[in-house]
Design an enzyme around this catalytic site. Sequence first.
Site, PDB file in Angstrom:
ATOM      1  N   THR A  16      -0.210   3.183  -5.272  1.00 34.73           N
ATOM      2  CA  THR A  16       1.226   3.377  -5.317  1.00 34.73           C
ATOM      3  C   THR A  16       1.528   3.571  -6.916  1.00 34.73           C
ATOM      4  O   THR A  16       1.127   3.846  -7.410  1.00 34.73           O
ATOM      5  CB  THR A  16       1.845   2.089  -4.730  1.00 34.73           C
ATOM      6  OG1 THR A  16       3.264   2.360  -4.438  1.00 34.73           O
ATOM      7  CG2 THR A  16       1.849   0.830  -5.776  1.00 34.73           C
ATOM      8  N   VAL A  25       0.789  -1.067  -0.090  1.00 36.77           N
ATOM      9  CA  VAL A  25       0.088  -0.092   0.051  1.00 36.77           C
ATOM     10  C   VAL A  25       1.108   1.022  -0.031  1.00 36.77           C
ATOM     11  O   VAL A  25       1.606   1.308   0.842  1.00 36.77           O
ATOM     12  CB  VAL A  25      -1.045  -0.044   1.395  1.00 36.77           C
ATOM     13  CG1 VAL A  25      -1.727   1.245   1.136  1.00 36.77           C
ATOM     14  CG2 VAL A  25      -1.663  -1.279   1.363  1.00 36.77           C
ATOM     15  N   SER A  26       0.757   2.212  -1.152  1.00 38.85           N
ATOM     16  CA  SER A  26       1.362   3.542  -0.912  1.00 38.85           C
ATOM     17  C   SER A  26       3.113   3.172  -0.909  1.00 38.85           C
ATOM     18  O   SER A  26       3.595   2.318  -1.814  1.00 38.85           O
ATOM     19  CB  SER A  26       0.797   4.256   0.164  1.00 38.85           C
ATOM     20  OG  SER A  26       1.234   5.518  -0.077  1.00 38.85           O
ATOM     21  N   TRP A  27       3.511   3.774   0.096  1.00 45.96           N
ATOM     22  CA  TRP A  27       5.049   3.328   0.343  1.00 45.96           C
ATOM     23  C   TRP A  27       5.386   1.829   0.235  1.00 45.96           C
ATOM     24  O   TRP A  27       6.566   1.497  -0.510  1.00 45.96           O
ATOM     25  CB  TRP A  27       5.640   4.118   1.500  1.00 45.96           C
ATOM     26  CG  TRP A  27       6.882   4.014   1.921  1.00 45.96           C
ATOM     27  CD1 TRP A  27       8.041   5.036   1.636  1.00 45.96           C
ATOM     28  CD2 TRP A  27       7.501   2.986   2.633  1.00 45.96           C
ATOM     29  NE1 TRP A  27       9.335   4.605   2.213  1.00 45.96           N
ATOM     30  CE2 TRP A  27       8.923   3.288   3.103  1.00 45.96           C
ATOM     31  CE3 TRP A  27       7.025   1.907   3.170  1.00 45.96           C
ATOM     32  CZ2 TRP A  27       9.901   2.411   3.463  1.00 45.96           C
ATOM     33  CZ3 TRP A  27       7.885   1.030   3.923  1.00 45.96           C
ATOM     34  CH2 TRP A  27       9.309   1.108   4.090  1.00 45.96           C
TER      35      TRP A  27
END
Length: 285
Positions: free
Chosen positions: A127, A101-103
Site C-alpha cells: 500500500t 492490503v493495497s486500497w
Amino acid sequence: MSLPFVFRTIELDGQSIRTAVRPGNGQMAPLLIFNGIGANLELVMPFVRALDPDLEVIAFDVPGVGGSSTPSTPYRFPGLAKLAARMLDYLDYGQVNAIGVSWGGALAQQFAHDYPERCKKLVLAATSAGAVMVPGKPRVLWRMASPRRYIQPSYGVQIAPDIYGGAFRRDPKLALAHASKVRSGGKMGYYWQLFAGLGWTSIHWLHKIRQPTLVLAGDDDPLIPLINMRLLAWRIPNADLHVIDDGHLFLVTRAEAVAPIIMKFLAEERQRAVMHPQPSVTRGH
C-alpha cells in the site's frame, strides 16, 4: 484445525454489510482485514488459512463490494473508518489488530489514526500514503482503474501478470484460481472505491500513528513501487519494513511464508523501556 467462518450480513446506517468471522481462542486481539479495491472477502481466505488457527479473524465486504449493498452516494476513507468502528461495536469487539492490503491499506491507516484506542497493532501490505505516492506504470494503473477484471474474469486472467507481477508472471494457474473466487459488486461500487481515494493522502499525519506497525512490500509490485513502502516505514514512528520476494498479491501467493512473519509481529509484547533503573543495593549484615 481452524474453525470455519461464520458469515453474517448486518445492517448499519442503511447499508447491508457482509461480514465473516473465524473464531479464535481469545488469547490475542482479533485481526481485522481491510481488503483491496473490488476484492470480496473470499479472496483473502488462502491468507487466513495460513495464519495460526487460534487467531480470531474478522473480514468484511466494504459497501459496493461482494455481498455488501452499494450506497447511492460515494464515500471517503474517514466515513469508511467510522463504518468499520460501528461494525466492530455491532459484532461486540473492543480492540483489534488491523491489516490493510493495497486500497485497504489506506483505509487501515485512516482507521488506526481516527480510532487509536480500537487499533492495537497495524500491518500495511502493498500500500501507500495515497496521492503523494510514486505511481506505477501508467498502463498498469489504467488497467487497475477499470472494474473490468472483476466483471469479466477472462480479462482478469489475461492482465494479471502485468498488474500483479511476482508469481503471477510465472504461473498462469494462479490467475485462474484468483478469478474463480471473484464476486463482483458491479461497476458503481468499484467507482465509489476509486472516489474514496481520490486526492486522499496520509503523509501529513503518518507521524501520529503510534501503533507498532509492520510494513510488508513486494519487490516486484507493478502497482505500488517499493519506494512507497519505504516512505511509509520511514514516516510511521514504530514501523518495521519487511520486503517479500514477490508481486502485489504476496499475501495470497506467498501466504505460507508471510503468515509466520505477521504472527510473530502480532505475538510480540513490547516492553516499555525503564529509563532510570534503580541500582540494587546490597545490604550488609
